[in-house]
Scaffold this motif. Structure first.
Motif, PDB file in Angstrom:
ATOM      1  N   ASN A 140     -26.995 -23.912 -26.055  1.00  0.00           N
ATOM      2  CA  ASN A 140     -28.185 -23.123 -26.393  1.00  0.00           C
ATOM      3  C   ASN A 140     -28.958 -22.895 -25.098  1.00  0.00           C
ATOM      4  N   GLU A 141     -29.245 -21.637 -24.788  1.00  0.00           N
ATOM      5  CA  GLU A 141     -29.838 -21.285 -23.497  1.00  0.00           C
ATOM      6  C   GLU A 141     -31.354 -21.436 -23.449  1.00  0.00           C
ATOM      7  N   ASN A 142     -32.011 -21.656 -24.573  1.00  0.00           N
ATOM      8  CA  ASN A 142     -33.468 -21.526 -24.612  1.00  0.00           C
ATOM      9  C   ASN A 142     -34.188 -22.337 -23.541  1.00  0.00           C
ATOM     10  N   THR A 195     -27.882 -30.190 -21.068  1.00  0.00           N
ATOM     11  CA  THR A 195     -27.230 -30.727 -22.272  1.00  0.00           C
ATOM     12  C   THR A 195     -27.272 -32.251 -22.249  1.00  0.00           C
ATOM     13  N   ASN A 222     -35.201 -25.931 -28.849  1.00  0.00           N
ATOM     14  CA  ASN A 222     -33.899 -26.268 -29.428  1.00  0.00           C
ATOM     15  C   ASN A 222     -32.976 -27.008 -28.479  1.00  0.00           C
ATOM     16  N   ARG A 249     -30.258 -29.171 -29.887  1.00  0.00           N
ATOM     17  CA  ARG A 249     -29.107 -28.479 -30.476  1.00  0.00           C
ATOM     18  C   ARG A 249     -28.123 -27.990 -29.419  1.00  0.00           C
ATOM     19  N   SER A 250     -28.459 -28.159 -28.164  1.00  0.00           N
ATOM     20  CA  SER A 250     -27.630 -27.652 -27.074  1.00  0.00           C
ATOM     21  C   SER A 250     -26.685 -28.753 -26.601  1.00  0.00           C
ATOM     22  N   HIS A 310     -36.837 -16.581 -29.413  1.00  0.00           N
ATOM     23  CA  HIS A 310     -36.821 -17.825 -30.175  1.00  0.00           C
ATOM     24  C   HIS A 310     -37.467 -17.688 -31.546  1.00  0.00           C
ATOM     25  N   ASP A 319     -35.933 -19.054 -34.675  1.00  0.00           N
ATOM     26  CA  ASP A 319     -35.760 -20.504 -34.755  1.00  0.00           C
ATOM     27  C   ASP A 319     -37.029 -21.235 -35.137  1.00  0.00           C
TER      28      ASP A 319
END
Length: 651
Positions: free
Chosen positions: A350-352, A382, A340, A343-344, A5, A8
């Protein structure tokens, strides 16, 4: 994991030298913080000298390994004692047999016993080189047993006769356990042992309080922090302007911002650790913030969300059900921004958050999920987002993935976007109650409170307690602190730099500043110079727990300097630091030779082993007959040597 990450985020360290920071285009007033008077070579550098943003470029400590003689007030004996002090200080540490260097480097304790450190070598994240004095990779330590000794006997209260200093208690029969606790700590008072772990450090008053109330009653009260008054620290916290502000208010701030206000949450955490009466709450707040839900504060605009996260998410849930805390943290704007999650979406996954939820927040890397599990975890999450106006959590159904999902033994048809939030909450609740989460969290708790390698029997018992109590943390802590394994783990945790700073402040009876926050800000930079500013570890995994990650020569020198600065009141200025000779009590001894035992009982709550007392007698030399009242600087040197030793550092 640690490096995923970093692209980011914008880690932020010391105030910018020109007074202008790149944090969302705002200007930050960088107020230099300098100790009063000429600079002592042993005082920590100012914020401008050490930069958290690039530890490789940070200026090294300009430590003079001599005793800080020139910084001492003239007490009439300095000229005579100077040469002996400079020659004898580090020689006496070596003669200690358990030396401060041995402590910090995990060397064998005096009087026998293996090092209370880990058996495995940990590797620091490659994206963040170790700070000067901070966590490092160390050679593998050996000889750490998996069983722990029974603590024999119960010494008297501080200031009263304790275990006989003529001999260390023998190790328990069986061999293995006797090698775990250093011989000179086997007689440690069980109340002192409890307070070394359940609080940020014992004080004479707190030891007396626990003995009067009983361990069980004291623990019960600590587990109900609302029942404990906290006026002293509350008065200090009122000086931090951002602590009570909402996320919306903080995001609305424009223009110049004093950097000390930006780091105010971390600075306030030092005040809470040191002066709060709700010590177990503060320990658990530190555990969750720095070891489970770490966010690398301050971090671009993340600092604005961190204040309400601490106040509204971590603190109300720190001693409650983990299931509640997990939901609150996963939907906290601070965590959403950190990983983030906003943003997913179904259009751009986004997998974070999905990955770290599994790896760091719940079941752990060994639970058996694969990449498909990570993807489905991210899909379930999500829709998690932040409402633009209020800056609070919002679920946006239009961004939610629709379709069958499975992670480990959780599955859902996930058939509609409108039902996505309910699926997400069911998933989090499932993970909170998962046996792998119970095992992962309780082992981390045992590592934090008990030993680098806690006994499996203890971990199993704590996991069962966690599951049997619907993920409630208070019963787990009660079981931990009253377990036989905890009682046998004397000396098997090493205080890390921030813990050492706070424990030293507490045992010395150093009070908060009468006004303002500058002295507490200086403590923040002291911790930063030692590699452990509160909440500041940039990777999601949090500060290392194991002792060998904090091994270096500069770390050892940093501890020595910190002990001397705090005990003698050299730095920071403005704290409520008692006179050095007040450590000797209302009836101080007549000669310096008697000071060693008085200081040991006052600072580490037990007498020193004979060989360690003899080492300090050697340090005193022909000064043993001098009057303590006329040699306060020498009293300070003896006290600092005791704080340097594993009697203090092996908390």
């Amino acid at each position: 994991m640690a490096g995923r990450h970093e692209a980011d985020r914008t880690p932020v360290g010391s105030p910018p030298r020109g007074g202008v920071a790149g944090l969302t285009g705002l200007r930050y007033r960088a107020r230099p913080h300098k100790p009063n008077g000429p600079r002592n070579p042993n005082t920590p550098r100012t914020p401008h000298d050490t930069d958290q943003r690039n530890p490789q470029d940070a200026a090294p400590h300009d430590v003079d390994p001599r005793t800080p003689h020139d910084a001492a007030p003239h007490d009439g004996s300095r000229t005579t004692a100077g040469t002996a002090s400079r020659r004898g200080l580090f020689g006496s540490l070596a003669a200690f047999g358990l030396t401060a260097a041995g402590c910090s480097f995990g060397g064998p304790g005096g009087g026998g016993g293996a090092i209370p450190t880990a058996t495995a070598t940990a590797v620091a994240p490659t994206t963040r080189p170790p700070m000067t004095g901070g966590p490092t990779t160390a050679p593998t330590a050996t000889g750490t047993p998996t069983t722990m000794p029974t603590t024999p006997g119960t010494p008297g209260a501080p200031g009263t006769p304790g275990p006989s200093p003529t001999a260390s208690p023998p190790p328990p029969a069986g061999g293995g356990a006797g090698a775990a606790t250093p011989a000179f700590l086997r007689g440690r008072d069980p109340v002192v042992h409890l307070l070394n772990r359940a609080t940020f450090g014992p004080t004479p008053e707190l030891v007396a309080e626990v003995k009067a109330a009983g361990v069980g009653a004291w623990l019960d009260r600590q587990l109900d922090p609302a029942s404990i008054g906290d006026g002293t620290v509350d008065a200090v916290l009122g000086r931090f302007p951002f602590l009570a502000k909402t996320g919306r208010e903080l995001h609305a701030i424009e223009g110049d911002i004093d950097y000390k206000d930006v780091i105010g949450l971390a600075v306030a955490s030092i005040a809470r650790m040191t002066w709060s009466n709700r010590q177990l709450l503060e320990r658990m707040v530190d555990f969750w913030q720095s070891h489970v839900f770490n966010k690398g504060y301050p971090n671009d605009n993340l600092w604005r969300d961190s204040f309400p996260d601490d106040r509204e998410v971590i603190r109300p849930n720190a001693l409650g059900r983990f299931a509640d805390l997990l939901l609150a943290e996963t939907t906290s704007p601070a965590m959403i921004r950190r990983l983030n999650a906003d943003r997913s979406t179904v259009r751009a996954l986004n997998e974070n958050l999905g990955r770290e939820l599994l790896e760091l927040h719940t079941v752990g890397v060994g639970a058996g999920y694969g990449q498909d599990g990570v993807l489905n975890s991210a899909r379930i999450l999500t829709g998690i987002s932040i409402e633009a106006e209020s800056k609070k959590y919002a679920f946006k159904s239009k961004d939610h993935y629709v379709g069958p999902v499975q992670v480990l033994d959780f599955s859902s048809p996930n058939g509609s976007a409108e039902g996505g939030e309910a699926v997400m909450k069911a998933y989090l609740d499932h993970l909170a109650h998962h046996p792998a989460t119970a095992a992962y969290l309780t082992r981390k708790l045992a590592t934090y409170f008990v030993a680098d390698d806690p006994p499996q029997s203890l971990c199993d018992m704590l996991a069962q307690t966690y599951l049997a109590n619907d993920t409630a943390i208070a019963p787990v802590l009660k079981a931990l602190f009253t377990s036989a394994e905890f009682g046998q783990a004397v000396g098997l945790r090493t205080r890390r730099p921030l813990e050492d700073i706070v424990a030293t402040l507490r045992v010395l009876g150093i009070g908060p500043p009468a006004s303002g926050t500058e002295p507490v800000v200086a403590l923040y930079w002291m911790a930063n110079d030692m590699g452990m500013a509160p909440l500041a570890w940039p990777a999601p995994d949090g500060y290392p727990l194991r002792a060998e990650r904090w091994v270096s020569a500069s770390a050892t020198i940093g501890r020595w300097n910190m002990h001397r600065n705090l005990l003698n009141g050299w730095y920071p200025k403005g704290l409520g630091t008692p006179a050095v000779n007040s450590l000797l009590g209302d009836a101080p001894p007549a000669a310096m030779a008697e000071v060693v035992d008085v200081l040991a009982r006052r600072l580490v709550f037990q007498p020193l082993a004979p060989e360690h007392g003899a080492a300090l007698a050697t340090f005193l030399g022909d000064r043993g007959s001098r009057k303590p009242a006329e040699n306060e600087y020498l009293v300070g040197q003896l006290g600092s040597l005791i704080l340097d030793s594993p009697y203090h550092v092996y908390g």
